[in-house]
Every structure is written in structure tokens, then in C-alpha cells.
Scaffold this active site. Structure first.
Site, short mmCIF file in Angstrom:
data_model
loop_
_atom_site.label_atom_id
_atom_site.label_comp_id
_atom_site.label_asym_id
_atom_site.label_seq_id
_atom_site.Cartn_x
_atom_site.Cartn_y
_atom_site.Cartn_z
N CYS A 42 -18.59 -2.77 -16.91
CA CYS A 42 -18.69 -2.38 -15.50
C CYS A 42 -19.76 -3.21 -14.80
CB CYS A 42 -19.02 -0.90 -15.38
SG CYS A 42 -19.19 -0.33 -13.67
N GLU A 53 0.82 -1.21 0.00
CA GLU A 53 0.00 0.00 0.00
C GLU A 53 0.86 1.26 0.00
OE1 GLU A 53 -3.07 0.22 -0.56
OE2 GLU A 53 -3.49 -1.92 -0.50
N CYS A 104 -17.46 1.26 -19.84
CA CYS A 104 -18.73 1.12 -19.13
C CYS A 104 -19.45 -0.17 -19.47
CB CYS A 104 -19.62 2.33 -19.44
SG CYS A 104 -18.98 3.90 -18.83
N CYS A 121 -25.12 3.12 -11.65
CA CYS A 121 -24.27 4.30 -11.87
C CYS A 121 -25.12 5.46 -12.38
CB CYS A 121 -23.16 3.97 -12.87
SG CYS A 121 -22.05 5.35 -13.20
N CYS A 156 -13.16 1.57 -14.70
CA CYS A 156 -13.62 2.96 -14.52
C CYS A 156 -12.42 3.89 -14.52
CB CYS A 156 -14.42 3.08 -13.23
SG CYS A 156 -15.41 4.58 -13.09
#
Length: 624
Positions: free
Chosen positions: A374, A208, A371, A380, A364
């Protein structure tokens, strides 16, 4: 003889608060002789110890405690060592303790001068305010959840999820897609296969930190080499900062590696080798661990149901809930964290957080979202807006009104785009999110020199000096440099003085300007004026002051140097005598890189080109 407490209807309580306008200032719990408190030692409300207080009120007064229902100041006299006005033994029996006595005020009080009276009143107010009992500060998690509730209460429902059914659909669709499409990454494999919680948390922690402001493809190699060299927290804690900087070189944002090293040492030396288990304690105890990193470690490694918000999640949530305001503002950021916390799956918190980040990184995307692939397209709002716009355009209705998006209670919605930035049909879903324009980085200029000893013992060596331990590129190595004006003779003089500070007297006439290197950091655009100086006939320098050292070319490429210094060295290598002019990194253009002339120009060139017989000797054969 102690007098009995008189009727309370003839008393006035000093120190009344807004919540309890006539609350008697009970003596506190040790903070001073007159520290007020609404409760006595047994935890009950002090009003239960005052006989008939609720019944004895002035006719017409509202409530059982009214500022107008009592008259005169109530004074407390301290007796012995007790601080309580009523003893616990007298609770509920309506009689005062023998240790705290109420003294009835005199009917006639001698008047004081106005200034003296105001000073006394101010003194009493200061004593009272300084002795107020401060409510306990709630923990950070509770306060944060309370803020999220307040934010959601003031937000239009258009920017929220409609009940648990919509939240459940988002979780299920996203997790189903993630299980099928997630990328095979080394930190995921290590975290999934690790049984020890501390080793798992360390694996997530390193990944991270490296992934902050850095692409996944770049991090994979650095992460693999890092975990091979320091597979546990104990290994990293025992490493030197020089070694950490050396491995981190080229990854950028070098303070991340330094803080990761500091955090590992703190866990080993102060926390018994155990990583904190919650997002709150991770953020509180570990240096360089912010809210996002703490949430990622806690959810992925320890299964805590806490949401995370990074750049990818910001993009996903802003599009899913049509948030057009500046995503870096405090209001939008707080709302996004609230949505992330609402969406996190209690059963699989780490997977859902990674799925949201994976969706933003692979589907995205900022400029070219896919899209059609997705998994949460049906939820959305940005995609719904695009479909409605396309439907209206296909119908070709002249003068059709704009599609209504959000209906706030009053005024402009603070989560929608401002009226000055209307919807752009050419952008589609990439209308969200909208970021505020960044200030351009400030421009600085630095003169740096590659000082080389070609005839040093063991081969040619170049001089490197170490930067300060704080600030930009802290602790890394670089060529001797000075911050100067963009050009001029003073630049050469200042650089020559800096070189002599590290290497002693030098031949100033050999200092050559080689070119420029422009490198942009997060907030600085730095232009390096590159110089070169070779010590050909001088006696090799064998001693150097602290903070400097002579390295071979091989040692330079493995040292803890920044990307900017590697660019500087490439300029030096391309301009030094004997460098290959056809090299890829050479600033000299090659015939293949030149623009091909037009057919007309080729005809003219062939017409004016002198004719050379085929049997004529070449220049190379003549030279031989």
C-alpha cells in the site's frame, strides 16, 4: 397635508425579526402591498434613512435598535404605485419620500371583543408571514461545501487529515503508485486518447455506469462490444431500447442501460449534443446520474476538482482514518465525501479519483488486503492500530490497557465503532469499515414454462413474452410466467391459463414439471418452478399477440433475456428427450463426480461382484 414623521422613540416597528428586533417592515419589491424588506431600492440598509435612530434610544437599552426603545405600532399607507417607504432620492438626507407616509396612531383606540381581536391579530400575522422575503437558495455545490465544513468542525481530529502536509503526502504517494501500477483498461485508453470532450465524457459515462455493482473483468467485454456498436452519443441516441437491452443482457441491474439510453437521447435532443461540464449540472440534467457518476465524469473527462466516493473509496478512507461507524449512515457518508473533496488533486483530479478506486480494488481489498504494497500505509490509522496491537502482544504485558484511538470532546464519537462492537485483533485492518447488517431479500415464487414448437417452419421455436416497461427486469423478454404459491395444483392451473393467453388452447396433460431455479436479485430471492411443454402433433402457431414472439434457439441466446431465464432454459435443455446426460449442465451426476469409495469398500465390492468370463459376449454385442 402630509404630517412629518414623529420622533421614532415613540414608535414601535411591526414585523421585527430576530436579527433586527426593530426593523421596520419596508414595502417589498412587487410581491404585495406590504412585503417587508430590510433594504430599499438603492441596496442600502433602511436604518440609514431614519434620522437619528441610533442616537435616540431609551437610556439603558442595549444596541442601537431595541424593542423596548420605541412604542406604538408603525403603520404604512400606500400612496400611488410606489411600494417603498423611502425614496432613493432621500437616501442619506433623512427625510421621507412623498409617496410613502407614516401615519401616527390614535391615542385612544376603541376596545374590541377578545375573539375579534384575536382573529384580527391572526389575520395580520398570516399576511405578514406570507409576505416575508425568502432568502435565495444557494447552489447545491455551495450548500454541500457548507455542510462539509460543519461536519468537519464537529468531528474529532483523529478522523481528519492533519494539515496540508499530510494531504500532500497522500496525493503524491498515491499518484506515484498509480502511474506505476494502474491497470490497462479499455475505457482509460479511450478517455486518455480522445481529444473531443463530449466523446471523452461519453466514454467515461458508459464505463462508470457499467462498473456500478459489477466487477471489472465482467465489464471489459460488455464495454468493448458497446463502444464498437455505439461509438458516439448520437449513435446511442438513435438506437432502440430493444437493442440496448439485448446488449446489456447478462450484465444485471438492467435499469442502468435504459437510463443511459435516456440520457444520451436527452443530450442529443435537448442539450445540443454537448454533455454538461460540471458535476452539479451532470447530476441535475442527466437521468440516472447520481453524485458519484457525476463526479467521476466531471473529474476524469473535464478536469473538475471534485472528489468521488464509491465502494472502493469508502473502504480506503475508512481504514486510513479509522472510521468504524456504519459506513452507510448519513453522517459517515457525508464525512467521507468531505475527505474525498479535501484529498482531490487540483492538477490531476481524475487521476487521483481513479487511483483511490484502483487502490481499493487491487490492494485495499475487502477480505485480504495487501498492506505491504500500500502506498499510503504510513498514513493509515488502521495499519497503525494493527502495529500497536502486535507490539503490545509481543511484550506480553498483562493487563495492558487498550490503545487509545479517539478522544472526542464529550460522549461517544459518532465516527468510531460502537462499544458493542469492540476491536477484533484477528481481523486486523478489515475491522474497517463496518457495515450494518442487511435485511435478507424477500422470497417470492414464480412458475414459468418453456413452450416449444419442435416442428415449426424453419426449425424448433420457443415462446417468449415481454415484461412491462417498469419494475423488475423492465422491457426484457422471458418465458411465460406467473407469480404463485410455492407448490400445489393451483400453480399448474394458473400457469396453463397464462400459456393459453399467449398461444391459445394447449394440451394440459403434457405440462411437465422439470425442476427449480433459484436466482437472487438485489432485494428479491426468486424461486422459479420450471415447466416444459412441447407441441408435438399440433398445428404450428403462426400468429402471436403483441408482446410475444417465437424464437429459435440461436435467437434466444442473443435476445434481451435475463440471466435467470438462461438458467431456466438450461434446466429445460437438460431434461428434454435426447439431451446428453453427461453434459456439464445436466443435473444428472456422472461417475467422475461421484465420491470414490474407501479401500475397504472397494475390497467388499470386488468380493461380491459376480465373475464374468473375458470371452463372454457383452450386452451391446448381443443387442447388435
Amino acid at each position: 397635508m402630509t404630517r412629518r414623521a414623529p420622533r421614532l422613540s415613540s414608535w414601535r416597528v411591526r414585523g421585527a425579526s430576530a436579527s433586527y428586533p426593530c426593523a421596520a417592515p419596508a414595502v417589498g419589491d412587487g410581491a404585495g402591498p406590504c412585503r417587508p424588506s430590510r433594504r430599499v431600492a438603492d441596496g442600502s440598509d433602511f436604518r440609514s434613512h431614519l434620522p437619528g435612530l441610533a442616537r435616540r434610544r431609551r437610556p439603558g437599552a442595549r444596541g442601537d435598535l431595541c424593542a423596548g426603545a420605541v412604542r406604538g405600532p408603525m403603520r404604512w399607507r400606500r400612496v400611488g404605485r410606489s411600494h417603498a417607504p423611502w425614496s432613493a432620492s432621500g437616501a442619506g438626507r433623512g427625510r421621507p419620500s412623498g409617496k410613502a407616509i407614516m401615519k401616527k396612531p390614535r391615542t385612544a383606540v376603541r376596545s374590541r371583543p377578545r375573539k375579534q381581536a384575536s382573529r384580527q391579530e391572526g389575520r395580520e400575522k398570516r399576511v405578514l408571514s406570507s409576505s416575508q422575503v425568502k432568502p435565495p437558495t444557494p447552489n447545491a455545490g455551495l450548500a454541500r461545501r457548507q455542510e462539509e465544513v460543519v461536519v468537519q468542525a464537529s468531528v474529532s481530529p483523529y478522523h481528519l487529515f492533519r494539515g496540508t502536509a499530510e494531504v500532500r503526502a497522500f496525493r503524491e504517494n498515491l499518484l506515484r503508485w498509480y502511474d506505476r501500477e494502474k491497470r490497462d483498461l479499455p475505457w482509460r485508453r479511450r478517455a486518455e486518447g480522445e481529444v473531443d470532450l463530449d466523446r471523452r465524457a461519453y466514454a467515461v459515462w458508459v464505463s462508470e455506469v457499467m462498473l456500478q455493482q459489477t466487477q471489472v473483468a465482467t465489464v471489459i467485454d460488455y464495454y468493448t462490444r458497446w463502444m464498437q456498436k455505439w461509438p458516439t452519443l448520437q449513435d446511442l441516441a438513435s438506437a432502440s431500447l430493444e437493442g440496448v437491452n439485448q446488449l446489456w443482457a447478462g450484465l444485471g441491474y438492467y435499469s442502468r442501460g435504459r437510463r443511459l439510453h435516456e440520457g444520451a437521447r436527452k443530450v442529443v435532443e435537448e442539450l445540443g449534443g454537448h454533455v454538461p461540464r460540471t458535476a452539479e449540472t451532470l447530476q441535475q440534467l442527466l437521468p440516472g446520474v447520481g453524485r458519484y457518476t457525476a463526479g467521476a465524469i466531471a473529474s476524469i473527462a473535464f478536469g473538475q476538482a471534485t472528489g468521488v466516493v464509491d465502494g472502493n473509496v469508502v473502504r480506503v478512507l475508512c481504514r486510513v482514518r479509522a472510521i468504524g461507524a456504519d459506513s452507510s449512515s448519513a453522517l459517515v457518508s457525508q464525512h467521507l465525501w468531505s475527505l474525498a473533496q479535501q484529498l482531490v488533486d487540483p492538477a490531476r483530479p481524475g487521476d487521483l479519483n481513479q487511483a483511490a478506486m484502483e487502490l481499493g480494488a487491487t490492494v485495499c481489498t475487502p477480505q485480504h488486503p495487501r498492506c505491504s504494497q500500500c502506498p499510503v500505509r504510513s498514513l493509515c490509522r488502521a495499519h497503525q492500530r494493527v502495529e500497536r496491537e502486535q507490539l503490545l502482544a509481543s511484550r506480553s504485558l498483562p493487563g495492558s490497557p487498550d490503545v487509545e484511538e479517539c478522544a472526542p470532546g464529550s460522549g461517544q464519537c459518532r465516527l468510531c465503532a460502537p462499544p458493542s462492537e469492540p476491536w477484533d485483533p484477528t481481523l486486523g485492518v478489515t475491522n474497517f469499515p463496518r457495515k450494518a447488517s442487511r435485511r435478507p431479500p424477500r422470497e417470492e415464487c414464480s412458475a414459468t414454462c418453456v413452450l416449444e414448437q419442435p416442428r415449426a417452419v424453419g426449425g424448433p421455436r420457443i415462446l417468449l413474452v415481454q415484461r412491462p416497461n417498469s419494475g423488475l427486469l423492465a422491457g426484457l423478454w422471458e418465458f411465460p410466467s406467473v407469480t404463485t404459491e410455492p407448490s400445489g395444483q393451483r400453480q399448474r392451473q394458473a400457469l396453463l391459463q397464462e400459456l393459453q393467453r399467449w398461444a391459445g388452447p394447449l394440451p394440459a396433460t403434457r405440462l411437465r414439471h422439470l425442476g427449480q431455479v433459484v436466482h437472487t436479485f438485489s432485494h428479491i430471492k426468486l424461486t422459479y418452478e420450471v415447466y416444459g411443454l412441447a407441441l408435438e402433433g399440433e398445428t404450428p402457431v403462426t400468429t402471436t399477440p403483441p408482446g410475444a414472439r417465437w424464437l429459435t434457439r440461436e435467437e434466444f441466446h442473443t435476445a434481451a433475456v435475463s440471466t435467470a431465464m438462461k438458467k431456466v432454459f438450461r434446466v429445460y435443455e437438460g431434461r428434454r428427450p435426447g439431451a446428453c446426460k453427461g453434459s456439464k449442465r445436466s443435473p444428472v451426476s456422472t461417475p467422475s463426480s461421484r465420491k470414490k469409495p474407501s479401500p475397504g469398500q472397494q475390497l467388499l465390492d470386488s468380493f461380491f461382484r459376480p465373475h464374468i468370463p473375458r470371452d463372454a459376449p457383452s450386452l451391446n454385442s448381443t443387442a447388435q
